[in-house]
Motif scaffolding. Structure first.
Motif, PDB file in Angstrom:
ATOM      1  N   UNK A 125       0.844  -1.158  -0.101  1.00 24.49           N
ATOM      2  CA  UNK A 125       0.098  -0.130  -0.026  1.00 24.49           C
ATOM      3  C   UNK A 125       0.771   1.414  -0.087  1.00 24.49           C
ATOM      4  N   UNK A 126       0.445   2.364  -0.306  1.00 15.87           N
ATOM      5  CA  UNK A 126       1.204   3.470  -0.568  1.00 15.87           C
ATOM      6  C   UNK A 126       0.375   4.603   0.090  1.00 15.87           C
ATOM      7  N   UNK A 127       1.312   5.537   1.013  1.00 15.99           N
ATOM      8  CA  UNK A 127       0.689   6.824   1.518  1.00 15.99           C
ATOM      9  C   UNK A 127       1.352   8.157   1.104  1.00 15.99           C
ATOM     10  N   UNK A 128       0.888   8.814   0.627  1.00 17.88           N
ATOM     11  CA  UNK A 128       1.730  10.109   0.036  1.00 17.88           C
ATOM     12  C   UNK A 128       2.093  10.856   1.214  1.00 17.88           C
ATOM     13  N   UNK A 129       3.395  11.161   1.334  1.00 17.49           N
ATOM     14  CA  UNK A 129       3.787  12.117   2.624  1.00 17.49           C
ATOM     15  C   UNK A 129       4.236  13.474   1.965  1.00 17.49           C
ATOM     16  N   UNK A 130       4.265  13.673   0.566  1.00 15.30           N
ATOM     17  CA  UNK A 130       4.636  14.984   0.009  1.00 15.30           C
ATOM     18  C   UNK A 130       4.043  15.009  -1.174  1.00 15.30           C
ATOM     19  N   UNK A 131       2.835  15.848  -1.544  1.00 14.54           N
ATOM     20  CA  UNK A 131       2.252  15.769  -2.757  1.00 14.54           C
ATOM     21  C   UNK A 131       2.827  16.767  -3.781  1.00 14.54           C
ATOM     22  N   UNK A 132       2.730  16.653  -4.807  1.00 20.05           N
ATOM     23  CA  UNK A 132       3.082  17.553  -5.935  1.00 20.05           C
ATOM     24  C   UNK A 132       2.062  17.779  -6.701  1.00 20.05           C
ATOM     25  N   UNK A 133       1.101  18.624  -6.378  1.00 21.05           N
ATOM     26  CA  UNK A 133      -0.140  19.038  -6.893  1.00 21.05           C
ATOM     27  C   UNK A 133      -0.062  19.153  -8.542  1.00 21.05           C
ATOM     28  N   UNK A 134      -1.101  18.772  -9.223  1.00 20.87           N
ATOM     29  CA  UNK A 134      -1.281  18.968 -10.597  1.00 20.87           C
ATOM     30  C   UNK A 134      -0.851  20.281 -11.313  1.00 20.87           C
ATOM     31  N   UNK A 135      -1.489  21.316 -10.612  1.00 24.37           N
ATOM     32  CA  UNK A 135      -1.092  22.709 -10.905  1.00 24.37           C
ATOM     33  C   UNK A 135       0.324  23.391 -10.451  1.00 24.37           C
ATOM     34  N   UNK A 136       1.183  22.551  -9.809  1.00 23.30           N
ATOM     35  CA  UNK A 136       2.471  22.962  -9.362  1.00 23.30           C
ATOM     36  C   UNK A 136       3.299  23.426 -10.505  1.00 23.30           C
ATOM     37  N   UNK A 137       3.397  24.860 -10.316  1.00 24.38           N
ATOM     38  CA  UNK A 137       4.412  25.343 -11.868  1.00 24.38           C
ATOM     39  C   UNK A 137       6.158  24.961 -11.170  1.00 24.38           C
ATOM     40  N   UNK A 138       6.156  24.770 -10.294  1.00 27.33           N
ATOM     41  CA  UNK A 138       7.663  24.576  -9.659  1.00 27.33           C
ATOM     42  C   UNK A 138       8.272  23.470 -10.590  1.00 27.33           C
ATOM     43  N   UNK A 139       9.476  23.726 -10.944  1.00 27.03           N
ATOM     44  CA  UNK A 139      10.273  22.498 -11.609  1.00 27.03           C
ATOM     45  C   UNK A 139      11.129  21.555 -10.600  1.00 27.03           C
ATOM     46  N   UNK A 140      10.693  20.129 -10.686  1.00 27.95           N
ATOM     47  CA  UNK A 140      11.088  19.434  -9.764  1.00 27.95           C
ATOM     48  C   UNK A 140      12.061  18.503 -10.339  1.00 27.95           C
ATOM     49  N   UNK A 141      13.346  18.437  -9.657  1.00 26.45           N
ATOM     50  CA  UNK A 141      14.555  17.777 -10.377  1.00 26.45           C
ATOM     51  C   UNK A 141      14.164  16.174 -10.268  1.00 26.45           C
ATOM     52  N   UNK A 142      14.638  15.566 -11.445  1.00 28.04           N
ATOM     53  CA  UNK A 142      14.202  14.029 -11.626  1.00 28.04           C
ATOM     54  C   UNK A 142      14.954  13.196 -10.515  1.00 28.04           C
TER      55      UNK A 142
END
Length: 391
Positions: A125-142
């Motif tokens: 099972x998975x539990x999100x601890x930090x969500x990157x929202x669909x409308x987040x404009x910030x660039x996230x490093x792969x």
């Protein structure tokens, strides 16, 4: 399934780290407000319970997900043995059309944390601890930074808007040790003291400390009955050297009764929005002084608007001479990170108790803005600084 709360300041629904228990059929989340408008949203295209396999990619605590954006942090639990690992999504997959019950695929390094590689496919099972929202404009490093910290709880708060960039049991309440002293200092400064005023030391000040520890266990300023020094010297000793007797001296010369002083500490915490914080004495020697990393970050965000607190808390070394004896006292800040020069630290406080473990707050000026980093419950002093740097 995800619980959201309505953020009035931003006029939008924001996600909370939600725990989905498929056995008990419950969904829960912690929130650091006395009340909030909440909603549960459900997306039947997103799997939270199912299968996971492994593959070789970055050899770290990472995962591939078809549902969550890169940068999302997920807690993955092996339902067959109860073992868990937190991973950062940095890849896309697996293909749901080929693997309809596959929740995620784990990097081989992460898979080995919760199962043997020979198992191949496991129930999770998975539990999100930090969500990157669909409308987040910030660039996230792969290739997200590995945040496998040893501290029991932690938070990274962006000072400009109060947003949480990272949390690990961030609202979990536990002893905060000498981090209490920052609130004591602010309550004392609220009395508008004359920092140049000369006062006398009383041995009774340190006797309050010994209600909670043995004399040799307490960090203290080495002064004797009747020694004279300035109020400013006491304030620096309390925050730079974390001297417990100096804190009690400040309480005594504040003009408030000790009971009223502690009461004002609790009023201050409540007024700043730290609902889970409570003090029974001013130094942090009592394990009944409790807070959470999120509460402490919220308080720090306001307290360090005081330029004097900011200055004293980041003073690496301070020296003064007791007026009557002419004895020189040299104090070194208990935060080793101040001496490395690797970061522009603009606020700092350390803490330690057996019951609390090692605790640390740093306020850091970075290219991304001012960040408040708090970790509670590190197992060792070295881990305490290492975790804070990693955060």
């Amino acid at each position: 399934k995800q619980i959201f709360f309505f953020d009035k300041s931003k006029q939008q629904w924001r996600p909370l780290s939600s725990v989905d228990d498929p056995v008990a059929h419950t969904l829960s989340a912690k929130i650091n407000f006395p009340f909030a408008r909440v909603a549960v949203l459900y997306n039947d295209q997103v799997l939270s319970v199912g299968k996971a396999s492994w593959y070789k990619f970055k050899n770290g605590l990472y995962a591939a997900s078809p549902d969550f954006k890169k940068g999302t942090v997920l807690k993955v639990t092996n339902l067959d043995n109860g073992k868990s690992v937190s991973v950062t999504v940095n890849d896309y997959g697996p293909d749901r059309s080929s693997f309809p019950d596959r929740v995620i695929d784990l990097d081989v390094f992460a898979f080995k944390k919760i199962s043997s590689l020979g198992a191949g496919v496991i129930n999770i099972k998975i539990e999100p601890e930090k969500i990157i929202a669909p409308d987040d404009r910030e660039k996230i490093e792969a290739a997200a930074v590995d945040l496998d910290i040893s501290s029991k709880s932690a938070v990274v708060l962006k000072e400009s808007d109060g947003s949480i960039l990272y949390g690990k049991s961030a609202s979990s309440v536990s002893p905060l040790a000498s981090l209490s002293k920052l609130i004591s200092a602010q309550v004392f400064l609220d009395t508008d003291p004359d920092l140049d005023k000369v006062v006398s030391y009383s041995v009774q000040d340190e006797k309050y400390n010994y209600q909670y520890c043995k004399p040799w266990e307490s960090a203290r300023l080495t002064v004797k009955e009747g020694d004279t020094l300035t109020v400013g010297d006491l304030l620096y000793a309390a925050l730079v050297g974390s001297a417990n007797n100096a804190v009690e001296s400040l309480v005594r010369v504040s003009g408030l009764s000790r009971e009223d002083f502690i009461g004002k500490m609790n009023e201050k915490a409540k007024a700043l929005g730290a609902a889970g914080t409570h003090f029974v004495e001013p130094t942090g020697l009592s394990p009944d002084n409790v807070s959470s990393p999120l509460d402490y970050a919220i308080m720090t965000r306001e307290l360090l608007k005081n330029s004097l607190l900011q200055k004293i808390s980041t003073t690496a070394r301070y020296s003064f001479t007791t007026i009557n004896t002419k004895v020189k006292h040299n104090l070194n800040n208990t935060n080793n990170l101040l001496f490395s020069g690797a970061y522009r630290i603009i606020g700092s406080k350390t803490g330690y108790l057996d019951e609390a473990g090692y605790c640390l707050m740093t306020r850091v000026d970075t290219p991304a803005g001012k960040l408040i980093v708090v970790n509670f419950g590190a197992a060792s002093k070295a881990d305490n600084f290492k975790d804070n740097e990693r955060l």
